[in-house]
Design a protein around this motif. Structure first.
Motif, PDB file in Angstrom:
ATOM      1  N   GLU A 153       0.813  -1.035   0.064  1.00 41.44           N
ATOM      2  CA  GLU A 153      -0.189  -0.141  -0.381  1.00 41.44           C
ATOM      3  C   GLU A 153       1.127   0.969   0.282  1.00 41.44           C
ATOM      4  OE1 GLU A 153      -4.160   1.076   1.914  1.00 41.44           O
ATOM      5  OE2 GLU A 153      -2.859   0.805   3.429  1.00 41.44           O
ATOM      6  N   LEU A 154       1.977   1.359   0.623  1.00 38.75           N
ATOM      7  CA  LEU A 154       3.017   2.265   0.855  1.00 38.75           C
ATOM      8  C   LEU A 154       4.007   1.715   0.508  1.00 38.75           C
ATOM      9  CD1 LEU A 154       2.170   4.736   4.170  1.00 38.75           C
ATOM     10  CD2 LEU A 154       1.277   4.687   1.996  1.00 38.75           C
ATOM     11  N   PRO A 155       5.065   1.274  -0.897  1.00 39.73           N
ATOM     12  CA  PRO A 155       6.155   1.070  -1.952  1.00 39.73           C
ATOM     13  C   PRO A 155       7.494   1.397  -0.908  1.00 39.73           C
ATOM     14  CG  PRO A 155       4.382   2.342  -3.264  1.00 39.73           C
ATOM     15  CD  PRO A 155       3.183   2.348  -2.095  1.00 39.73           C
ATOM     16  N   HIS A 156       7.064   2.980  -0.692  1.00 43.31           N
ATOM     17  CA  HIS A 156       8.613   4.110  -0.651  1.00 43.31           C
ATOM     18  C   HIS A 156       8.651   3.491   1.103  1.00 43.31           C
ATOM     19  CE1 HIS A 156       8.012   3.645  -4.631  1.00 43.31           C
ATOM     20  NE2 HIS A 156       6.896   3.749  -4.711  1.00 43.31           N
ATOM     21  N   SER A 157       7.687   3.977   1.618  1.00 42.16           N
ATOM     22  CA  SER A 157       7.683   4.936   2.917  1.00 42.16           C
ATOM     23  C   SER A 157       8.759   2.765   3.846  1.00 42.16           C
ATOM     24  CB  SER A 157       6.179   4.481   3.946  1.00 42.16           C
ATOM     25  OG  SER A 157       5.544   5.871   2.870  1.00 42.16           O
ATOM     26  N   TRP A 158       8.574   2.283   3.947  1.00 41.31           N
ATOM     27  CA  TRP A 158       9.021   0.921   4.758  1.00 41.31           C
ATOM     28  C   TRP A 158       9.731   0.801   3.690  1.00 41.31           C
ATOM     29  CZ3 TRP A 158       6.841   2.353   8.898  1.00 41.31           C
ATOM     30  CH2 TRP A 158       5.322   2.794   9.244  1.00 41.31           C
ATOM     31  N   ASP A 159      10.599   0.534   5.159  1.00 39.97           N
ATOM     32  CA  ASP A 159      12.140  -0.668   5.072  1.00 39.97           C
ATOM     33  C   ASP A 159      12.068  -2.010   5.183  1.00 39.97           C
ATOM     34  OD1 ASP A 159      14.953   0.872   4.044  1.00 39.97           O
ATOM     35  OD2 ASP A 159      14.603   2.081   6.184  1.00 39.97           O
ATOM     36  N   GLU A 160      11.606  -2.020   6.179  1.00 36.05           N
ATOM     37  CA  GLU A 160      10.560  -3.476   6.855  1.00 36.05           C
ATOM     38  C   GLU A 160       8.699  -3.327   7.031  1.00 36.05           C
ATOM     39  OE1 GLU A 160      11.915  -7.288  10.090  1.00 36.05           O
ATOM     40  OE2 GLU A 160      12.690  -5.750  10.143  1.00 36.05           O
ATOM     41  N   PHE A 161       7.763  -4.157   6.209  1.00 35.09           N
ATOM     42  CA  PHE A 161       6.592  -3.867   7.397  1.00 35.09           C
ATOM     43  C   PHE A 161       6.715  -5.942   8.234  1.00 35.09           C
ATOM     44  CE2 PHE A 161       2.444  -3.422   8.212  1.00 35.09           C
ATOM     45  CZ  PHE A 161       2.114  -2.648   8.454  1.00 35.09           C
ATOM     46  N   LEU A 162       5.776  -6.047   8.861  1.00 39.24           N
ATOM     47  CA  LEU A 162       5.649  -6.848   9.698  1.00 39.24           C
ATOM     48  C   LEU A 162       4.374  -6.524  10.378  1.00 39.24           C
ATOM     49  CD1 LEU A 162       8.882  -6.728  11.994  1.00 39.24           C
ATOM     50  CD2 LEU A 162       8.325  -7.913   9.610  1.00 39.24           C
ATOM     51  N   PHE A 163       3.168  -8.779  10.035  1.00 41.86           N
ATOM     52  CA  PHE A 163       2.352  -8.490  10.741  1.00 41.86           C
ATOM     53  C   PHE A 163       2.073 -10.305  11.068  1.00 41.86           C
ATOM     54  CE2 PHE A 163      -2.563  -9.366  11.067  1.00 41.86           C
ATOM     55  CZ  PHE A 163      -2.535  -8.956  11.548  1.00 41.86           C
ATOM     56  N   ASP A 164       1.628 -10.262  11.956  1.00 38.65           N
ATOM     57  CA  ASP A 164       1.806 -12.407  12.337  1.00 38.65           C
ATOM     58  C   ASP A 164      -0.213 -12.270  11.837  1.00 38.65           C
ATOM     59  OD1 ASP A 164       1.491 -14.484  13.227  1.00 38.65           O
ATOM     60  OD2 ASP A 164       2.896 -14.251  15.112  1.00 38.65           O
ATOM     61  N   ALA A 165      -0.520 -12.713  11.572  1.00 40.84           N
ATOM     62  CA  ALA A 165      -1.986 -12.856  11.216  1.00 40.84           C
ATOM     63  C   ALA A 165      -2.250 -14.155  11.873  1.00 40.84           C
ATOM     64  CB  ALA A 165      -2.360 -13.480   9.913  1.00 40.84           C
ATOM     65  N   GLY A 166      -1.322 -14.526  12.330  1.00 40.09           N
ATOM     66  CA  GLY A 166      -1.752 -16.253  13.276  1.00 40.09           C
ATOM     67  C   GLY A 166      -3.103 -16.969  13.406  1.00 40.09           C
ATOM     68  N   LYS A 167      -3.486 -17.616  13.666  1.00 40.83           N
ATOM     69  CA  LYS A 167      -4.711 -18.656  12.875  1.00 40.83           C
ATOM     70  C   LYS A 167      -5.727 -17.699  12.484  1.00 40.83           C
ATOM     71  CE  LYS A 167      -7.054 -17.506  17.362  1.00 40.83           C
ATOM     72  NZ  LYS A 167      -6.932 -18.205  18.654  1.00 40.83           N
ATOM     73  N   TRP A 168      -5.804 -16.562  12.564  1.00 38.39           N
ATOM     74  CA  TRP A 168      -6.819 -15.639  11.544  1.00 38.39           C
ATOM     75  C   TRP A 168      -6.347 -16.167  10.044  1.00 38.39           C
ATOM     76  CZ3 TRP A 168      -5.489 -13.631  15.661  1.00 38.39           C
ATOM     77  CH2 TRP A 168      -6.043 -14.032  17.054  1.00 38.39           C
ATOM     78  N   GLY A 169      -5.150 -16.216   9.456  1.00 38.79           N
ATOM     79  CA  GLY A 169      -4.478 -16.483   8.117  1.00 38.79           C
ATOM     80  C   GLY A 169      -4.130 -15.072   7.426  1.00 38.79           C
ATOM     81  N   THR A 170      -5.233 -14.137   7.152  1.00 36.57           N
ATOM     82  CA  THR A 170      -4.609 -13.059   6.523  1.00 36.57           C
ATOM     83  C   THR A 170      -5.056 -11.655   7.610  1.00 36.57           C
ATOM     84  OG1 THR A 170      -7.079 -12.324   5.401  1.00 36.57           O
ATOM     85  CG2 THR A 170      -5.516 -14.177   4.072  1.00 36.57           C
TER      86      THR A 170
END
Length: 492
Positions: A153-170
């Protein structure tokens, strides 16, 4: 090239090298930015509330907490886009949740940075995002019921983007999560708008995001670069879900009902809303509408649910701040906590956020500058979300990349010097709303009358009576000030 041009070129180059050396050496402050979805400006340290936010209250003891902070747009994606760019909306497309998905995600990297995060990144900061900072729940562009894409969504803003969706998948499944691993989409909206589950903090996605943030802080501590860490918490956004321990903080039968539960007087229904997002949780025991109020018992149930979700989010903030302190990062890290808009909890007969009333536009904003703890206070000046960009850029010691609509709050924070004009402008539903110290003046571009609303916050802080027709002289006095916020968005 003339001698003057040559001198200017080398002076610019020298400043750039000096800035790079400063940021690379780690002398620039780190920035921890925590975005909390749908968090009203109703926190424990303001008083006159039953919401328990002990960790935000503790942060406020060493920060400036803005009681009169207002967002530009009362919907998630547009509010975040305006805050991240420091600009007011000028096109109708900028009032929608998909503005960043539809436009930011496909732009080439231009000389004008896409967000202040991008600008920080260009100036030596390592930028890391977790959760919902822009509109996407996990930083990628895809629909609620689609597979996760690789489009940022913001291709130039982040060096790294993280998310743990856990058991929900997305990310989007996690955003609308229930404790059993299901979500609003998987259950075809056959769900209640609330849930109290016998789980610990990790039983919902915000707990997982918090653990990611703690782990990432430990990694960032060893870096030479200053960092920007953005953490986006989902709660208290619908569904109002939280571990039972946070529900147990409250006695439901003691929760106070809205002071202004009826539609405002002298107002068109076009200024209000039918609470459709809330009613979309189809197993809710009652439906909200402009024709029928919720029963007192159910109104207390829903407020209880919102309060529990807010307290759960507050607990996650506390865990992150505790880790910041344990890592000895506290003394060189600016902390910002921001709510992307407010939420009507029965006020004006509404359960939701999509209006130009105070309850939808007023949200939490807390800013802590290390070394300025003695300046801590509750600040009553009128400020806006567009002020965040210039504030952080000034604190980072970085030049402003383009003309911003906001005004830096550094002088207000450090020296209690109020902004030149204490005004906030908000845009939605074919209307523009001005909030100044005493009045809210809203003008709509529509056929339904009345098109002008005036509320006196001195005598009517609940915005229950539109007095525009009764006081045309005040309207005329305020219209030139209102016009300063008119970007022409509804006239094109």
């Amino acid at each position: 090239m003339t001698k003057i041009s040559t001198c200017l070129f080398f002076l610019s180059l020298l400043l750039s090298i000096q800035l790079f050396a400063q940021t690379s050496s780690g002398t620039n402050p780190n920035i921890l930015f925590i975005a909390i979805d749908d968090l009203r400006s109703e926190l424990g340290h303001f008083g006159s509330t039953q919401i328990q936010t002990p960790n935000l209250d503790e942060l406020a003891k060493t920060s400036v907490s803005f009681k009169n902070h207002f967002v530009q747009v009362p919907t998630c994606g547009a509010s975040r886009a305006s805050m991240l760019t420091g600009t007011r909306p000028r096109r109708r497309a900028e009032l929608g949740n998909l503005i960043m998905q539809d436009e930011f995600s496909i732009r080439a990297e231009l000389s004008r940075p896409e967000t202040f995060i991008h600008h920080l990144r260009r100036n030596g900061y390592r930028t890391v995002g977790i959760g919902k900072i822009s509109h996407s729940a996990d930083g990628f562009v895809y629909g609620y019921e689609e597979e996760v894409s690789d489009k940022k969504e913001l291709p130039h803003s982040w060096d790294e983007f993280l998310f743990d969706a856990g058991k929900w998948g997305t990310g989007w499944n996690a955003f609308f999560a229930y404790a059993n691993g299901e979500n609003r989409q998987s259950m075809k909206r056959q769900v209640k708008p609330y849930e109290s589950a016998e789980v610990d903090d990790l039983g919902y996605p915000d707990g997982l995001s918090t653990q990611l943030a703690i782990t990432k802080l430990r990694e960032l501590k060893g870096n030479d670069q200053p960092f920007f860490l953005g953490v986006g918490l989902f709660k208290p956004h619908l569904p109002f879900t939280a571990p039972k321990e946070y529900w147990d903080l409250y006695e439901e039968n003691e929760i106070l009902l809205a002071q202004n539960p009826s539609k405002p007087q002298n107002v068109s229904n076009q200024s209000l809303m039918e609470s459709s997002e809330f009613n979309g949780y189809q197993l809710g025991e009652e439906k909200a509408s402009l024709n029928t109020q919720l029963s007192d018992a159910y109104a207390r149930k829903i407020k209880h649910a919102y309060y529990a979700a807010a307290s759960y989010a507050d607990a996650q903030v506390g865990l992150i701040l505790d880790e910041l302190k344990a890592l000895d990062l506290e003394e060189n890290t600016i902390v910002v906590v921001w709510g992307d808009h407010g939420w009507h909890l029965g006020e004006q007969q509404i359960w939701g956020k999509h209006t130009l009333f105070e309850n939808a536009l007023n949200s939490a904003l807390i800013i802590k500058i290390p070394g300025k703890e003695e300046k801590a206070r509750i600040e009553n000046s009128i400020v806006e979300s567009v002020d965040i960009y210039p504030t952080l850029i000034e604190l980072a010691g970085i030049p402003t990349p383009y003309e911003l609509d906001g005004e830096s709050l550094v002088s207000l924070i450090e020296s209690s010097i109020s902004p030149k004009e204490q005004t906030a402008y908000s845009y939605f539903k074919n209307g523009i709303s001005l909030r100044e110290k005493r009045y809210r003046l809203t003008k709509y571009f529509r056929e339904q009358k009345p098109v002008i609303e005036l509320y006196d916050h001195q005598s009517d802080p609940a915005e229950s009576i539109n007095i525009a027709e009764k006081h045309p002289e005040i309207v005329q006095q305020l219209l030139p000030l209102w016009e300063k916020g008119n970007t022409g968005i509804f006239e094109k």
